[in-house]
Design an enzyme around this catalytic site. Structure first.
Site, PDB file in Angstrom:
ATOM      1  N   ASP A 215      48.282  -1.430  22.920  1.00  0.00           N
ATOM      2  CA  ASP A 215      48.382  -1.967  24.251  1.00  0.00           C
ATOM      3  C   ASP A 215      48.227  -0.757  25.157  1.00  0.00           C
ATOM      4  OD1 ASP A 215      49.276  -3.444  26.431  1.00  0.00           O
ATOM      5  OD2 ASP A 215      49.723  -4.943  25.023  1.00  0.00           O
ATOM      6  N   HIS A 238      44.902   0.545  25.781  1.00  0.00           N
ATOM      7  CA  HIS A 238      44.621  -0.154  27.209  1.00  0.00           C
ATOM      8  C   HIS A 238      44.727   0.453  28.338  1.00  0.00           C
ATOM      9  CE1 HIS A 238      45.408  -4.696  24.836  1.00  0.00           C
ATOM     10  NE2 HIS A 238      44.726  -3.778  24.274  1.00  0.00           N
TER      11      HIS A 238
END
Ligand SMILES: *[C@@H]1O[C@H](CO)[C@@H](O)[C@H](O)[C@H]1NC(C)=O
Length: 390
Positions: A215, A238
């Site tokens: 993430d 991310h």
């Protein structure tokens, strides 16, 4: 250029400042077992209580070896303001996620003033929970590996955090935290395993971090002020994200954030600001992004004010978050998608004061890279590739 940055970063990572100060409390003397099987949480807590009650500086010493620990909270306030936790070994979380209970947190420091956490490996044993989530069964949300809460003057140096079930390191409601030379690693497909999450905190500095995760590498939540991030490599992951913000109406704003000298490799985003498409009375003001290298990044530069997962709970699809004074300087490299620069701002609260300077992002597809602007205003200087849409 990217290689120079990465070697700079690795040099930073190899510096470990280990300082042994005052009385030393060895967790083995308190009954901890380095067999990787006996839960040493109570021994750790006893060592913590001794160090915390000491009226002079104290060091908790964790020797080599593998220490199994379940949920522990190291609670202040303490009788001294210089506690060091010096770790040579590895802490491992229970591999069966059911044994974590419902605390949602593994290792927590709360209400401590003057804390240094040096070295060590913290292995969150997340793979069991990720597999549960991947199978679509009903699984718990998971457990954040390390949380620093309500604390002040904190140094986190030279540690490695592996395979957290959920976020790796959370800094919540703190003042004055330095995170230096940390390594964070989890697979690119592990869910919600953010590297470092900062919220409600002032004066946090992150320098020299290597983050590979599933993430956000760094996520920045409501109430973050005077944040400095420098020399971070990210990927897989991310990217570095301010947000999601503006889910609630009365949220604290984000002010004065610098993100400097970063390398993104194969990430979903590079430098992102993300807000819910919901009414809200909050803001992001004063952000500097400079000297970033993008290597095959999906969305190198992105402001997304229309976040609304599953199109649920976003009554009028317009974000109330006011975004202003955001500067991008010397951002270059390759985009994995055609739209390398995307400012998708709120129709009711357009982004203002965006500044672009010396941007060069290329796309290797048949068409050249593009920029896309919706409700975004600002200025440019120097060369801008792809051509600015501000
Ligand atoms: C912004 O934050 C940095 C630390 O990250 C600090 O040095 C600087 O003084 C702050 N600027 C303002 C205007 O407060």
């Amino acid at each position: 250029m990217a290689n120079i940055l990465i070697s700079l970063l690795l040099t930073t990572l190899s510096i470990h400042l280990i300082a042994s100060v005052g009385a030393v409390y060895d967790i083995v003397d308190f009954g901890a077992k380095s067999d990787g099987q006996t839960d040493s949480a109570n021994a750790l807590l006893s060592a913590w209580n001794a160090a915390c009650q000491s009226t002079s500086p104290a060091t908790i010493y964790v020797p080599n070896g593998k220490f199994l620990v379940g949920h522990v909270t190291f609670m202040g306030p303490c009788a001294n303001n210089k506690i060091n936790v010096q770790t040579y070994g590895t802490f491992v979380a229970p591999s069966n996620y059911a044994n974590f209970g419902s605390a949602g947190e593994w290792i927590v420091f709360d209400k401590v003033v003057g804390l240094s956490v040096y070295g060590g490996t913290f292995d969150g044993s997340g793979s069991g929970l990720w597999a549960c989530k991947a199978s679509g069964g009903s699984c718990p949300d998971g457990t954040t590996s390390m949380t620093f809460r309500n604390s002040k003057d904190v140094l986190i140096s030279g540690l490695t955090s592996l395979n957290s079930e959920l976020y790796h390191i959370v800094i919540d409601n703190c003042d004055g935290v330095t995170v230096q030379s940390v390594k964070i690693s989890a697979p690119g497909n592990s869910p919600n395993t953010d590297g470092i999450h900062v919220q409600g905190s002032n004066g946090v500095t992150v320098t020299g971090a290597s983050i590979q995760t599933g993430d956000d590498c760094v996520s920045i939540g409501p109430g973050t002020t005077n944040l400095w991030i420098e020399l971070v490599s990210c990927g897989p992951g991310h990217g570095i994200s301010i947000g999601s913000l503006g889910k609630g109406y009365n949220e604290r704003g984000v002010q004065n954030v610098t993100v400097k000298t970063t390398v993104f490799t194969g990430t979903e985003n590079g430098l992102r600001i993300k807000t819910w498409g919901r009414p809200s009375d909050t803001f992001v003001q004063g952000v500097v992004f400079e000297h970033a290298v993008m290597q095959n990044v999906q969305n190198p530069i992105i402001i997304d004010q229309n976040y609304c997962p599953d199109n649920k709970d976003c009554p009028d699809q317009s974000s109330g978050v006011r975004i202003s004074q955001v500067t991008y300087t010397d951002i270059h490299g390759s985009s994995a998608s055609k739209v390398a620069v995307k400012f998708d701002c709120s129709p009711t609260n357009p982004c203002s004061g965006i500044e672009l300077q010396n941007i060069k992002l290329t796309y290797s597809g048949a068409q050249p890279a593009e920029a896309s602007c919706t409700h975004a205003g600002g200025t440019t200087a120097g060369f801008i590739i792809p051509r600015s849409c501000l």
